[in-house]
Design a protein around this motif. Structure first.
Motif, PDB file in Angstrom:
ATOM      1  N   GLU A 166     -43.073 -28.128 -19.187  1.00 36.97           N
ATOM      2  CA  GLU A 166     -44.085 -27.727 -20.182  1.00 36.97           C
ATOM      3  C   GLU A 166     -45.409 -27.395 -19.480  1.00 36.97           C
ATOM      4  OE1 GLU A 166     -43.430 -27.850 -23.740  1.00 36.97           O
ATOM      5  OE2 GLU A 166     -45.239 -26.616 -23.640  1.00 36.97           O
ATOM      6  N   ARG A 202     -47.410 -23.679 -18.983  1.00 36.46           N
ATOM      7  CA  ARG A 202     -48.790 -23.487 -19.439  1.00 36.46           C
ATOM      8  C   ARG A 202     -49.718 -23.108 -18.293  1.00 36.46           C
ATOM      9  NH1 ARG A 202     -49.625 -25.057 -24.672  1.00 36.46           N
ATOM     10  NH2 ARG A 202     -47.612 -25.466 -25.663  1.00 36.46           N
ATOM     11  N   HIS A 221     -51.864 -19.720 -18.011  1.00 34.23           N
ATOM     12  CA  HIS A 221     -53.297 -19.754 -17.677  1.00 34.23           C
ATOM     13  C   HIS A 221     -53.610 -18.776 -16.538  1.00 34.23           C
ATOM     14  CE1 HIS A 221     -57.224 -21.360 -16.523  1.00 34.23           C
ATOM     15  NE2 HIS A 221     -56.767 -21.357 -15.278  1.00 34.23           N
ATOM     16  N   ALA A 238     -53.947 -22.240 -23.561  1.00 38.31           N
ATOM     17  CA  ALA A 238     -52.589 -22.511 -23.074  1.00 38.31           C
ATOM     18  C   ALA A 238     -52.518 -23.937 -22.540  1.00 38.31           C
ATOM     19  CB  ALA A 238     -52.216 -21.522 -21.974  1.00 38.31           C
ATOM     20  N   LEU A 239     -53.526 -24.330 -21.798  1.00 36.90           N
ATOM     21  CA  LEU A 239     -53.500 -25.660 -21.189  1.00 36.90           C
ATOM     22  C   LEU A 239     -53.866 -26.745 -22.188  1.00 36.90           C
ATOM     23  CD1 LEU A 239     -54.966 -24.762 -17.724  1.00 36.90           C
ATOM     24  CD2 LEU A 239     -52.713 -25.715 -18.197  1.00 36.90           C
ATOM     25  N   TYR A 275     -51.024 -28.622 -24.016  1.00 40.08           N
ATOM     26  CA  TYR A 275     -49.981 -29.338 -23.258  1.00 40.08           C
ATOM     27  C   TYR A 275     -49.580 -30.664 -23.921  1.00 40.08           C
ATOM     28  CZ  TYR A 275     -48.239 -32.557 -19.684  1.00 40.08           C
ATOM     29  OH  TYR A 275     -47.527 -33.514 -19.014  1.00 40.08           O
TER      30      TYR A 275
END
Ligand code: RFL
Length: 398
Positions: free
Chosen positions: A309, A313, A317, A325-326, A329
């Motif tokens: 995962e 991400r 990024h 995106a981060l 998480y």
């Protein structure tokens, strides 16, 4: 040193993350407290979920595991002379487990990362993580011996250093919420040089306590024996281990041949999750963020799912997707983690004989027997068990 992603810990989580990043052309440095021979020999888990194998295979990291690992689709429950199997592969739409010792997987992941040009510093414990809330965090390691300390400046730090690592404690107090439970029984974990007594994992419920027979390799078997909290391995001479296993599993010494015992530990039976799994530019991955009891065999699988995962991400990024995106998480990982915690907790209370001195022990024992009967008699109950046991079907990256 400078890199984009500094990875703390060369366990399954850190090594999967580093390999996936490397394949996408994102550089990383992995630092590991222990030596290479130590981590390549550290025997722990051995059960990989279908989805975990899919993730590894999608990144070309499963060749040896697919060639050498055993595929398993049923397990057996025993209680007072009665035995029945749950064919979870059939019930879960042809998803099965692979049995492949964790140390073999770690060995394969190390080889893949190094052969791709990855930088892995063994015997380099991380001692400080600074600037986590800024743009340029710095990881400091103090190598064993007289070597000078090493500073790694990076964009992000992935804390993959297990429950007792340096990453989670580097988060300022009050920024993470911890949820935990210390269970009211212990497990003696035994590793023995003896072939498994059959082809299935066996879970035996017994008035003396639970016993588990777990597959590892054709010549090595892992066993678990329920014991009181605070028990010591010294209380378990080899003869006591074998006689307890024979009694609780309902096997003779001819069926389960005693062999040299190479490891015995009393496990800390604890469940723990921190939320969120991120602070600034630090991401917590695998056992650094959550631990789960070995009941149900979820720990290594969750660690690899987190790593995948985070890798997805980080890739997004660096391809320009921005901070969102981060930031997602933790929220993406936690439902899977809580589902596994719930399953493991259910399994623990299916397997364990309540302590006899507990007021409600007779009541709890009746509940335990009812769970077992439902597992045997109800297809819907067994199907639900199978789905959780073998892990949910989710394709990598979705
Ligand atoms: P790991 O594997 O603990 O790796 C963390 C790494 O970080 C290093 N480290 C540091 N490095 C640098 N600086 C520091 N300050 C550091 N501090 C620590 C450590 O040396 C180590 O190399 O965590 P990761 O990658 O999150 O993986 C988690 C799994 O290892 C763990 O969940 C499983 O082993 C749990 N588990 C099982 N999981 C399963 O999925 N199926 C099973 O059947 C299963 N059986 C088990 C298990 C764990 C066990 N024990 C002893 C904990 C059976 C046992 C007996």
């Amino acid at each position: 040193l400078r890199t984009r992603v500094a990875v703390v810990g060369a366990g399954p989580a850190g090594l999967v993350l580093a390999n996936v990043l490397q394949q996408a052309g994102i550089d990383s440095v992995v630092v590991e407290r222990q030596s290479r021979p130590y981590v390549e020999a550290r025997a722990r888990a051995g059960v990989l979920e279908h989805r975990t194998v899919e993730i590894l295979d999608a990144h070309g990291l499963a060749d040896r595991l697919l060639a050498e690992g055993g595929r398993h689709g049923s397990c057996e429950f025993r209680h007072q002379g009665e035995r029945f199997s749950v064919r979870y592969q059939e019930l879960a739409g042809d998803r099965a487990h692979y049995v492949y010792p964790q140390q073999f997987l770690v060995r394969d992941l190390i080889a893949a990362y190094l052969s791709g040009g990855g930088q892995l510093l063994f015997s380099h414990p991380a001692v400080a993580l600074d600037g986590l809330d800024g743009d340029r965090p710095v990881l400091r390691c103090e190598p064993d011996g007289d070597a000078e300390s090493v500073e790694i400046e990076c964009d992000f730090i992935a804390g993959c250093d297990g429950f007792y690592g340096a990453s989670r404690p580097a988060v300022p107090a009050g920024r993470l919420r911890a949820y935990g439970r210390q269970h009211e029984f212990g497990w003696l974990a035994v590793l023995a040089e003896t072939p498994p007594a059959g082809e299935e994992i066996i879970y035996a419920l017994h008035e003396d306590g639970f016993a588990g027979h777990m597959l590892r390799t054709p010549s090595i078997t892992r066993f678990y024996l329920q014991c009181p909290v605070g028990d010591q391995p010294e209380n378990w001479p080899d003869e006591r281990i074998w006689s307890s296993l024979h009694r609780r599993l309902g096997m003779t010494a001819a069926e389960l041949k005693p062999g040299p015992i190479t490891e015995k530990n009393v496990l800390d039976m604890r469940s723990f999750v921190v939320e969120p799994m991120q602070y600034g530019r630090l991401f917590l991955v695998g056992d650094a963020a959550h631990i789960i009891t070995p009941a149900g065999g979820k720990g290594m699988n969750l660690a690899i799912a987190d790593a995948e995962e985070l890798a997805t991400r980080l890739l997004a990024h660096y391809r320009g997707a921005g901070a969102r995106a981060l930031d997602g998480y933790s929220a993406a990982c936690l439902p899977r983690i809580w589902q596994a915690q719930e399953f493991s907790h259910w399994m623990l209370h299916l397997l364990h004989s309540p302590a006899a001195d507990q007021d409600d022990s007779a009541f709890l024992h009746r509940l335990q027997l009812s769970r077992l009967a439902q597992l045997r008699d109800s297809a819907a109950y067994a199907t639900n068990f199978s789905d959780s046991y073998v892990g949910r079907a989710v394709s990598p990256g979705s």
